[in-house]
Design an enzyme around this catalytic site. Structure first.
Site, PDB file in Angstrom:
ATOM      1  N   SER A   1       8.968  25.155   1.149  1.00 22.42           N
ATOM      2  CA  SER A   1       9.057  24.816  -0.265  1.00 22.42           C
ATOM      3  C   SER A   1       8.970  23.295  -0.481  1.00 22.42           C
ATOM      4  O   SER A   1       7.982  22.688  -0.067  1.00 22.42           O
ATOM      5  CB  SER A   1      10.340  25.432  -0.835  1.00 22.42           C
TER       6      SER A   1
ATOM      7  N   HIS B   1       9.135  33.978  -3.205  1.00 23.62           N
ATOM      8  CA  HIS B   1       9.470  32.609  -2.815  1.00 23.62           C
ATOM      9  C   HIS B   1      10.845  32.534  -2.139  1.00 23.62           C
ATOM     10  O   HIS B   1      11.803  33.118  -2.618  1.00 23.62           O
ATOM     11  CB  HIS B   1       9.440  31.645  -3.999  1.00 23.62           C
TER      12      HIS B   1
ATOM     13  N   ASP C   1       5.042  34.540  -5.759  1.00 25.51           N
ATOM     14  CA  ASP C   1       5.566  33.186  -5.694  1.00 25.51           C
ATOM     15  C   ASP C   1       4.720  32.304  -6.610  1.00 25.51           C
ATOM     16  O   ASP C   1       3.483  32.321  -6.506  1.00 25.51           O
ATOM     17  CB  ASP C   1       5.455  32.698  -4.237  1.00 25.51           C
TER      18      ASP C   1
END
Ligand SMILES: *[C@@H]1O[C@H](CO)[C@@H](O)[C@H](O)[C@H]1NC(C)=O
Ligand SMILES: *[C@@H]1O[C@H](CO)[C@@H](O)[C@H](O)[C@H]1NC(C)=O
Length: 412
Positions: free
Chosen positions: A192, A382, A352
């Site tokens: 991320s 995600h 995501d």
């Protein structure tokens, strides 16, 4: 009295249903677990909004609770020696294999950058601690987990610069020798926002003429790679998806740059581009860089450009310049700047908002001649890979971790 109780029960039921129920795609495994996990995240997010509204504590300050509940004290175990140190003033956690027998052999190293939207997260959260130990034991490698400073207390470029300083410090012969690391076998990796920092620092290092020791690989797990178009098909398709709804991602982006709420509002409307950043929109053109199958029902429209956005913000760094900075949005560099990058592993998830950031980078890196392994998870959402700890442990997280570690084993 009886009517009162009925009203109370109905209110409680609808309250619970509201928090738990969120349409979650059929394909996602262990859907009930995800619904419950998400209800926790959503409740906390609402509480954080309320707290900010009442002027008690800012939104991210309340959300930081997620980090705190998962924090552990990093202890050495039978196989791994863990130490907390400071590199150039930045806190790091070092995981080293305990010597067994022949200790003259040099080891591989992974520099790991945790996720959390540059505002949350810590190397010391148990999923990161577990992942580091797994890499150490399976690869007999050293893991350097960087505790970079966070926004909004420290806006961009502070988190990035902390990472850059640590990586530069580590990539010196004398430092590597101290930890018995092979200078030819070092990777940078992150998930991320950590994937964002990993991609950015990889680009920066290969630009620096004085840099003698190079990274061998970069492993990016559902990375954030651009702030210019927050309406890609994946942003649209997954705007209400659990764990990272679009609002939260936009919040992370705006808080990374500034605490001025005007940027958040403009980013929500995708009207935050200015003449300077708009010349770079060609590098995040999903119509050109996403394979047809990901276009779905979406039609490309270039984000609108607002003359002089950010001028009214009186901060030291006007967002207009930050938006165009590739250290924040690694997708914004021309192909020539991608050519000599280390080989890459890019993991993306179907559900995501950041899916298309990752896929566009895959397309662009490959076009520039970089060797890329792309692993796409059709049922992933995600943050999946860090859901490894009870009670929010998901089977898919284990599969992802195994595949990721396997790639490192074979490519580092
Ligand atoms: C994006 O790509 C499409 C074709 O793939 C092209 O028609 C369009 O002009 C491009 N837009 C920008 C802003 O680069
Ligand atoms: C995209 O364009 C096509 C053809 O012009 C149109 O039929 C379709 O409705 C558009 N889709 C959306 C989501 O606007």
């Amino acid at each position: 009295m009886r009517l009162g109780s009925i009203i109370l029960v109905v209110a409680l039921c609808s309250f619970t249903a509201y928090y738990i129920y969120e349409p979650i795609p059929e394909e996602i495994e262990e859907r009930w677990k995800l619904m419950l996990t998400n209800s926790f995240f959503r409740s906390l997010s609402h509480l954080a909004d309320l707290s900010e509204l009442l002027g008690l504590k800012d939104y991210m300050g309340v959300m930081y609770f997620i980090t705190l509940v998962e924090k552990v004290v990093p202890l050495s175990d039978e196989h791994v020696r863990v130490t907390e140190e400071k590199f150039e003033g930045v806190e790091v956690v070092l995981y080293q294999p305990k010597q067994q027998g022949d200790d003259t052999e040099l080891r591989r190293a992974v520099i790991y950058l945790h996720g959390g939207g540059w505002c949350l997260g810590s190397s010391l959260m148990s999923p990161y601690d577990l992942l580091a130990r797994k890499i150490v034991t399976e690869l007999n490698a050293v893991v350097l987990s960087v505790e970079y400073r966070l926004a909004p207390a420290h806006h961009f470029p502070v988190p990035y610069e902390d990472v850059h300083r640590v990586v530069k410090h580590f990539l010196q012969d004398r430092v590597l020798a101290q930890y018995k690391v092979d200078p030819g076998r070092i990777a940078v990796s992150g998930d991320s926002a950590g994937g964002n920092l990993a991609a950015a620092v990889s680009q920066q290092l290969q630009k620096e003429p004085g840099q003698k020791i190079h990274l061998k690989a970069q492993a990016l797990i559902y990375p954030v790679l651009q702030a210019l178009d927050l309406n890609t098909p994946s942003y649209q398709q997954n705007q209400d998806m659990p764990i990272l709804p679009r609002t939260l991602m936009v919040r992370f982006w705006s808080e990374y740059f500034t605490s001025d709420k005007a940027l958040f509002r403009a980013m929500m409307a995708n009207t935050h581009n200015n003449p300077e950043s708009s010349s770079l929109l060609k590098f995040v053109n999903w119509s050109a860089f996403l394979p047809e199958t990901y276009h779905r029902k979406y039609n490309y429209t270039a984000p609108s450009v607002v003359q002089g956005f950010g001028r009214e913000a009186s901060g030291v760094d006007p967002p207009s310049r930050l938006l165009a900075d590739p250290r924040a949005s690694p997708l914004l560099v021309p192909d020539t700047a991608l050519r000599s990058l280390p080989k890459a592993y890019v993991l993306t998830c179907e559900y995501d908002v950041l899916r298309d950031d990752g896929i566009m980078y895959v397309t662009r890196l490959r076009a520039a001649g970089v060797e890329v392994t792309h692993e796409h998870y059709d049922t992933g959402f995600h943050g999946t890979m860090m859901f490894t700890v009870w009670p929010t442990d998901f089977l898919i997280a284990r599969r992802m971790t195994d595949n990721y570690v396997k790639w490192l084993k074979e490519n580092l």
